[in-house]
Enzyme design. Structure first.
Site, short mmCIF file in Angstrom:
data_model
loop_
_atom_site.label_atom_id
_atom_site.label_comp_id
_atom_site.label_asym_id
_atom_site.label_seq_id
_atom_site.Cartn_x
_atom_site.Cartn_y
_atom_site.Cartn_z
N HIS A 38 -6.57 -1.11 -6.74
CA HIS A 38 -6.02 -2.31 -6.15
C HIS A 38 -5.44 -1.91 -4.84
O HIS A 38 -5.31 -1.08 -4.34
CB HIS A 38 -4.88 -2.61 -7.29
CG HIS A 38 -3.75 -1.80 -7.42
ND1 HIS A 38 -2.65 -2.22 -8.16
CD2 HIS A 38 -3.46 -0.43 -7.20
CE1 HIS A 38 -1.66 -1.40 -8.12
NE2 HIS A 38 -2.40 -0.26 -7.68
N GLU A 39 -5.21 -3.16 -4.20
CA GLU A 39 -4.57 -3.29 -2.75
C GLU A 39 -5.48 -2.71 -1.74
O GLU A 39 -5.21 -2.16 -0.71
CB GLU A 39 -3.34 -2.53 -2.71
CG GLU A 39 -2.19 -2.97 -3.51
CD GLU A 39 -1.81 -4.35 -3.57
OE1 GLU A 39 -2.22 -5.32 -2.62
OE2 GLU A 39 -1.40 -4.86 -4.65
N GLY A 40 -6.85 -3.01 -2.20
CA GLY A 40 -7.94 -2.53 -1.38
C GLY A 40 -8.39 -1.05 -1.82
O GLY A 40 -7.61 -0.16 -1.91
N ARG B 151 0.85 -1.12 -0.11
CA ARG B 151 0.14 0.02 0.09
C ARG B 151 0.83 1.17 -0.16
O ARG B 151 0.35 2.21 -0.65
CB ARG B 151 -1.05 -0.13 1.14
CG ARG B 151 -2.05 -0.82 0.87
CD ARG B 151 -2.84 -1.42 2.02
NE ARG B 151 -4.12 -2.08 1.91
CZ ARG B 151 -5.03 -2.76 2.66
NH1 ARG B 151 -4.58 -2.54 3.87
NH2 ARG B 151 -6.04 -3.61 2.28
#
Length: 592
Positions: free
Chosen positions: A437-439, A294
């Site tokens: 992406h990545e949450g 992140r």
């Protein structure tokens, strides 16, 4: 003109603001100096410009394809990553015993910005591999580290993270991939994984997939998720490659941006996997990778915003069009568009977003180093808590600002910015992924408000507020900065009151209403955070000569006049617990 990341700005933040030279007094980094930092930044910049930037456009125009057996990428991708490997950059932050040079994470984050600005897709192979390696370094067994970690640090194997599934998206509770234990201690995995960047290719010798799956009979939901190593090719005990594992490409996703790295739908068919660590701890293990990823996503968003800004700045200096508003003579020569107030508005906003975001990302990376090497356990814990609070801001708010900056870069170019003749439209398309992406950023906002600011009794939030208060006190003595200090003090007070109000309401059972506007809270928190960092940059610039420092002061002025003034509006929305988005009925959203 340097159009990746301003080296002058990078050095200002590293040495004048973050004082990273102080890290060389720590035992882990004692072999380093400002000179070694400069040397590795020089090497990284050279590789980024000569091997990564040169095929960025080609990556976008000629995306990977699957011929039914293999996934093909542009040959320049492999050549660029080979140059990266030969420079030892895959292992740079790791221990000497693992082939690394124990480089501070903040320096690796800084040089990573060059690669992301030059070619975000090709750089992502290295980013994913680094995250995968960090998980194995922390949780892998000695045998697993020998088979899978060391080859990744050598740059021979690449890594991925396999979380999502076609039906589940970000809801990992609902994953269906199963891992059946075998008599030999391995597992057989069956299921499918979606959105796997670098999921298949011929760039590296092997691909090490870290896969989330459920062992039958385990606890329900996320508590039953375990983590497995599932290599593309099985690895023999001696390190040689064996047969192809049961990991098959079911298709490629054709993306708006990031086109140079294949994004795969993978099918697991009796794939051999090795359990990492203990059963049912997979999600906590994977968060080791995801948290650093992140920060990497935030850096990617910042880098694309920054290079877009520099491209727009150069264009505005060279493009002549129109005349100054006071000049009514049609015979007067056209002026560079940078002289027009609205163009200067857009450039100054980009500068504030990009340079402020670079500061935030490097500050987060500096906290990683502090957590690992602080002189006392208490200092390490404080760094950890502050990093926990800031990670969703680095990922979520920086990626929001990055998109805004790239949008403005297109606008500065006018009609040309909307064409593929210029690079800024690609930067926008590439950056659009970073909010997803990545949450997704909605998930980051909920993570910040519902988890991070209240964790451990609000300890991380208090550390964040305390750091801001320290900067405020330091700037109250400056006649040119005391006004900003007062504005920031009021914004911090407002944010503290709003935070307590929302957490109290949630504790009283009004959870949905308290957290329904989490995204507005992310904007509030992110805006105050960047205002704090811009005040720090102004503090280091005031009284110094030169256009560089004047530019810092003007960007801080912009941020306080045009961004921080949003705080009262956001706070009012949050205070009233607006329930516009809470109503469960959907009929009114559907055309009748």
């Amino acid at each position: 003109m340097d159009k990746l990341i301003s080296r002058r700005d990078l050095e200002f933040l590293l040495y004048e603001v973050l004082e990273v030279e102080a890290l060389t007094q720590r035992e882990r980094y004692r072999d380093h100096s400002r000179q070694t930092f400069k040397d590795i930044l020089d090497v990284a910049y050279k590789i980024a410009t000569e091997h990564f930037a040169t095929h960025n456009k080609k990556n976008d125009q000629q995306e990977p394809y699957f011929d039914g057996e293999k996934v093909h990428t542009n040959p320049e991708v492999k050549a660029a990553l080979e140059a990266y490997r030969q420079a030892g950059l895959f292992a740079a932050t790791h221990d000497y015993e693992l082939g690394g040079i124990q480089l501070p994470y903040v320096i690796s984050t800084a040089y990573g910005a060059f690669f992301k600005a030059a070619n975000i897709a090709t750089a992502s192979f290295a980013l994913l591999t680094a995250g995968n390696a960090n998980v194995l370094r922390k949780y892998g067994s000695p045998s697993q580290q020998k088979k899978y970690l060391l080859p990744q640090l050598e740059g021979r194997f690449f890594g991925t993270m396999c979380l999502s599934e076609p039906h589940a998206g970000s809801s990992l509770t609902d994953i269906l991939t199963r891992a059946e234990p075998q008599p030999d201690g391995t597992y057989r995995l069956n299921g499918s994984k979606m959105w796997i960047s670098g999921g298949d290719h011929e760039v590296s010798e092997n691909i090490v997939h870290l896969v989330l799956a459920k062992i039958p009979g385990g606890p329900p939901g996320v508590k039953g998720i375990s983590l497995f190593i599932v290599p593309k090719y099985l690895v023999n005990d001696g390190g040689s490659l064996g047969r192809r594992n049961g990991v098959k490409v079911a298709g490629l996703n054709h993306k708006m941006g990031y086109r140079g790295i294949p994004n795969c739908l993978l099918s697991l068919e009796d794939a051999v996997g090795e359990l990492v660590g203990a059963p049912h701890q997979g999600l906590s293990y994977m968060f080791t990778m995801m948290n650093e990823a992140r920060i990497g996503v935030g850096m990617g968003a910042m880098a694309l915003a920054y290079t877009g800004y520099l491209h727009a700045l150069e264009y505005a200096q060279e493009r002549t069009q129109g005349r100054r508003m006071h000049d009514k003579n049609p015979a007067s020569p056209a002026v560079p568009i940078i002289q027009h107030p609205d163009v200067r508005r857009m450039l100054l906003a980009q500068k504030a977003y990009a340079e402020g975001s670079l500061h935030l990302c490097l500050y987060a990376a500096r906290l990683v180093d502090e957590e690992r090497t602080a002189p006392t356990p208490e200092a390490a814990q404080q760094a950890h808590l502050l990093l926990e609070v800031l990670t969703p801001v680095v990922k979520g708010w920086v990626s929001e600002l990055g998109i805004k900056a790239n949008e403005l870069a297109i606008q500065v170019h006018g009609g040309y910015g909307y064409t593929r003749d210029y690079n800024v439209e690609q930067f926008y398309r590439d950056n659009r992924l970073n909010a997803i992406h990545e949450g997704t950023n909605g998930i980051q906002a909920l993570d910040l408000l519902a988890r991070k600011v209240g964790m451990e009794g609000g300890a991380g939030f208090r550390l964040w507020a305390g750091a801001i208060e320290e900067t405020i006190r330091a700037c109250q003595a400056h006649s040119s900065l005391c006004g900003y200090a007062r504005e920031l003090e009021q914004a911090l007070k407002t944010t503290t009151e709003v935070t307590q109000h929302l957490l109290n309401k949630a504790a009283q059972g009004e959870v949905e209403r308290a957290f329904a506007n989490a995204f507005a809270y992310l904007e509030l928190f992110g805006t105050v955070t960047l205002a704090w960092l811009w005040l720090q940059q102004a503090q280091k610039s005031v009284g110094k000569e030169g256009a560089f420092y004047r530019g810092k002061l003007e960007a801080a002025r912009y941020f306080y006049h045009y961004e921080l003034d949003k705080v009262p509006l956001l706070a009012a929305r949050l205070q009233r617990l607006d329930d516009t988005f809470v109503c469960p009925e959907q009929d009114w959203l559907v055309e009748s």
